[in-house]
Write a protein that holds these residues in place. Structure first.
Motif, PDB file in Angstrom:
ATOM      1  N   GLN A  48      -4.135  -1.077  -7.262  1.00  0.00           N
ATOM      2  CA  GLN A  48      -2.742  -1.156  -7.738  1.00  0.00           C
ATOM      3  C   GLN A  48      -2.589  -0.453  -9.076  1.00  0.00           C
ATOM      4  O   GLN A  48      -1.617   0.281  -9.301  1.00  0.00           O
ATOM      5  N   ALA A  58       6.507  -0.987  -7.458  1.00  0.00           N
ATOM      6  CA  ALA A  58       5.654  -2.176  -7.418  1.00  0.00           C
ATOM      7  C   ALA A  58       5.376  -2.663  -5.993  1.00  0.00           C
ATOM      8  O   ALA A  58       4.218  -2.935  -5.646  1.00  0.00           O
ATOM      9  N   LEU A  59       6.404  -2.809  -5.165  1.00  0.00           N
ATOM     10  CA  LEU A  59       6.186  -3.385  -3.834  1.00  0.00           C
ATOM     11  C   LEU A  59       5.362  -2.459  -2.942  1.00  0.00           C
ATOM     12  O   LEU A  59       4.352  -2.914  -2.362  1.00  0.00           O
ATOM     13  N   ALA A  62       1.740  -2.611  -4.077  1.00  0.00           N
ATOM     14  CA  ALA A  62       1.012  -3.828  -3.709  1.00  0.00           C
ATOM     15  C   ALA A  62       0.647  -3.829  -2.227  1.00  0.00           C
ATOM     16  O   ALA A  62      -0.460  -4.229  -1.848  1.00  0.00           O
ATOM     17  N   TYR A 107       1.983  -8.521  -0.335  1.00  0.00           N
ATOM     18  CA  TYR A 107       3.312  -9.054  -0.651  1.00  0.00           C
ATOM     19  C   TYR A 107       3.218 -10.281  -1.551  1.00  0.00           C
ATOM     20  O   TYR A 107       3.986 -10.426  -2.512  1.00  0.00           O
ATOM     21  N   TYR A 110       2.485  -9.126  -4.966  1.00  0.00           N
ATOM     22  CA  TYR A 110       3.704  -8.592  -5.596  1.00  0.00           C
ATOM     23  C   TYR A 110       4.574  -9.725  -6.136  1.00  0.00           C
ATOM     24  O   TYR A 110       5.071  -9.669  -7.279  1.00  0.00           O
ATOM     25  N   SER A 114       5.225 -10.251 -10.099  1.00  0.00           N
ATOM     26  CA  SER A 114       6.590  -9.981 -10.563  1.00  0.00           C
ATOM     27  C   SER A 114       7.201 -11.192 -11.233  1.00  0.00           C
ATOM     28  O   SER A 114       8.080 -11.059 -12.083  1.00  0.00           O
TER      29      SER A 114
END
Length: 508
Positions: A48, A58-59, A62, A107, A110, A114
């Protein structure tokens, strides 16, 4: 994916069986897979960071890192471990599908990253979730871990052990010559001649091609004498090969000759080769004669593609019957559905043939062979895979032969003999099973052709046992496994011999 492969072999798996199997695997295999996922997660976090430098959002960052991290771990397991750690990853398509599970991990990663640093409640959840994720699999595995199905047998008594020879390099098989000397094979390709006092000579086998060798897995394996050895001087060897097609086992015949105390193997002839396979493991390689012209040879399933044991078009996972009467040997399938049968013996009294074979984790078997019989692997098994997943929902199934005996946990049976001799009077007809993992020999006591109890021999040595044979004088010869293998002789103590004479004298 295991259930899919079983369905491809013509078995119907109902939804009840699917549900039960999935629940069991979630509880026992799930925690093991979670451990692999943790390793993948560590790799994914590093990936990452690298992807973020490439300005990936970001998504997607990840998700991609999660798939790649898990894929790398599964690929390493697939390439390093001889047996498939996870059967579903044997093919690239399966490896890809398993790696997609990293999407879920990516996920979750993430979401946690976040929300870290936001409200105190969210931070607490971010720390609590990993703790729960660690504790639940650990508790689940402890509750569902396999437990021994049989108690450990009592030690046998009434025998004494003599070390005949030391320093053998990965010895695999032994066969007694008519004069009382023994042929011993070493996996690197040597054949040694050892007399009763331990004096050792190397047999010149330069005419036999060097075997493909991998310690403990494949190499020069079985040595067996022709039933008519006194006249034809034939010996039979099995050994590994590897070429562009894959790996397998060769059956070789040669003539054992002696000239001026020099021993050699002459007139070498190749009789049979097993179907090539990708993996080095699960080779079988044991031999037993049905009669002077009919030889049985055990062949393993090839490990990487265990379904081949149910494929009638090849020799994998079979016992092959080889006709030697025509000069050019002809091989046909005698029985099928075996995993890795490394012991075979013909009962000298009843004529029945038995094999001992390795299961996966548990599910080692003793089977009585019936011509044309199918012994189920991998459709039917009482064992589970090495990472604790079920191989199959079926432990019995119509159309498949049931084992005479099952060992769970595994003992790793590596040979098989039937005792007939003058020393151990109470052991007539009993099986002797050398065990690698259990580091012992199991004596299987039989009554009316049925095993009624078991005893342990040589457990006090703590050595892996590779082979066992009954000598002409009724003593028992044993090979221990390893780089410093030994040849041992077991003889009855005076007390046992005296008791045997009393029993014989009092019988009607």
């Amino acid at each position: 994916m295991n259930l899919y492969s079983i369905a491809q072999m013509g078995m119907t798996v109902g939804w009840g069986e699917r549900t039960a199997l999935t629940a069991e695997d979630l509880a026992r295999f799930g925690p093991v897979m979670f451990g692999f996922a943790l390793a993948g997660g560590v790799i994914a976090l590093g990936l990452q960071a690298g992807l973020r430098h490439l300005r990936v959002s970001a998504l997607p960052c990840a998700l991609v890192a999660g798939v790649l991290g898990l894929g790398i771990v599964l690929a390493l397991l697939r390439s390093v471990i001889p047996m498939p750690a996870i059967a579903a990853t044997r093919e690239l398509s399966g490896l890809g599908l398993m790696s997609l599970c990293g999407l879920a991990g990516g996920y979750v990663s993430y979401l946690l990253l976040s929300r870290a640093g936001h409200a105190p409640f969210q931070r607490a959840i971010s720390y609590l979730l990993p703790v729960v994720a660690l504790l639940l699999p650990a508790a689940s595995f402890l509750l569902m871990r396999p437990v021994p199905q049989q108690p450990l047998p009592m030690p046998a008594t009434g025998y004494e052990v003599t070390t005949i020879a030391k320093g053998l390099q990965w010895p695999w098989s032994l066969a007694e010559l008519p004069d009382g000397r023994w042929l011993v094979t070493e996996m690197e390709g040597r054949v040694k001649l050892i007399d009763r006092a331990g004096a050792t000579n190397e047999v010149n086998n330069i005419r036999v091609p060097a075997p493909f060798n991998r310690e403990r897995v494949i190499g020069l394996m079985e040595v067996a004498l022709s039933p008519n050895f006194a006249n034809d001087r034939y010996i039979y060897l099995t050994q590994g090969y590897r070429d562009s097609r894959g790996a397998g086992v060769l059956l070789i015949r040669g003539v054992l000759t002696e000239r001026a105390d020099e021993w050699s193997i002459e007139q070498v002839k190749f009789l049979f080769e097993t179907t090539p396979k990708r993996s080095d493991g699960n080779n079988g390689g044991r031999l037993a004669f049905l009669d002077e012209n009919t030889l049985l040879m055990t062949v393993g399933d090839g490990s990487a593609r265990r379904e081949e044991a149910q494929n009638p078009a090849n020799s994998l996972g079979k016992v092959m019957r080889i006709d030697l009467s025509s000069g050019a040997s002809r091989a046909v399938v005698h029985t099928s559905g075996h995993r890795n049968p490394q012991g075979i013996v013909r009962d000298p009294v009843t004529g029945a043939v038995y094999v001992s074979e390795h299961g996966p984790r548990g599910g080692d078997e003793l089977n009585r062979l019936r011509p044309g019989g199918n012994y189920g692997w991998p459709i039917v098994s009482q064992g589970i895979d090495y990472p604790f997943a079920r191989v199959s929902p079926f432990t019995q199934r119509e159309g498949f032969e049931d084992p005479e005996l099952v060992w769970s946990p595994s003992i790793a049976p590596s040979g098989l003999a039937v005792y007939q001799g003058d020393q151990f009077k109470g052991w007539q007809g009993d099986f002797l099973v050398p065990a690698l993992r259990e580091r012992s020999i199991r004596r299987l006591v039989r009554e009316a052709d049925r095993v009624v109890r078991q005893e342990l021999l040589l457990g006090e040595l703590g050595e892996r046992i590779r082979d066992v044979k009954v000598a002409a004088d009724g003593s028992i010869y044993v090979l221990t496994d390893g780089a410093d293998g030994k040849m041992l002789r077991l003889a009855a103590t005076e007390e046992v011999e005296s008791l045997g004479r009393q029993l014989v004298g009092s019988s009607p």
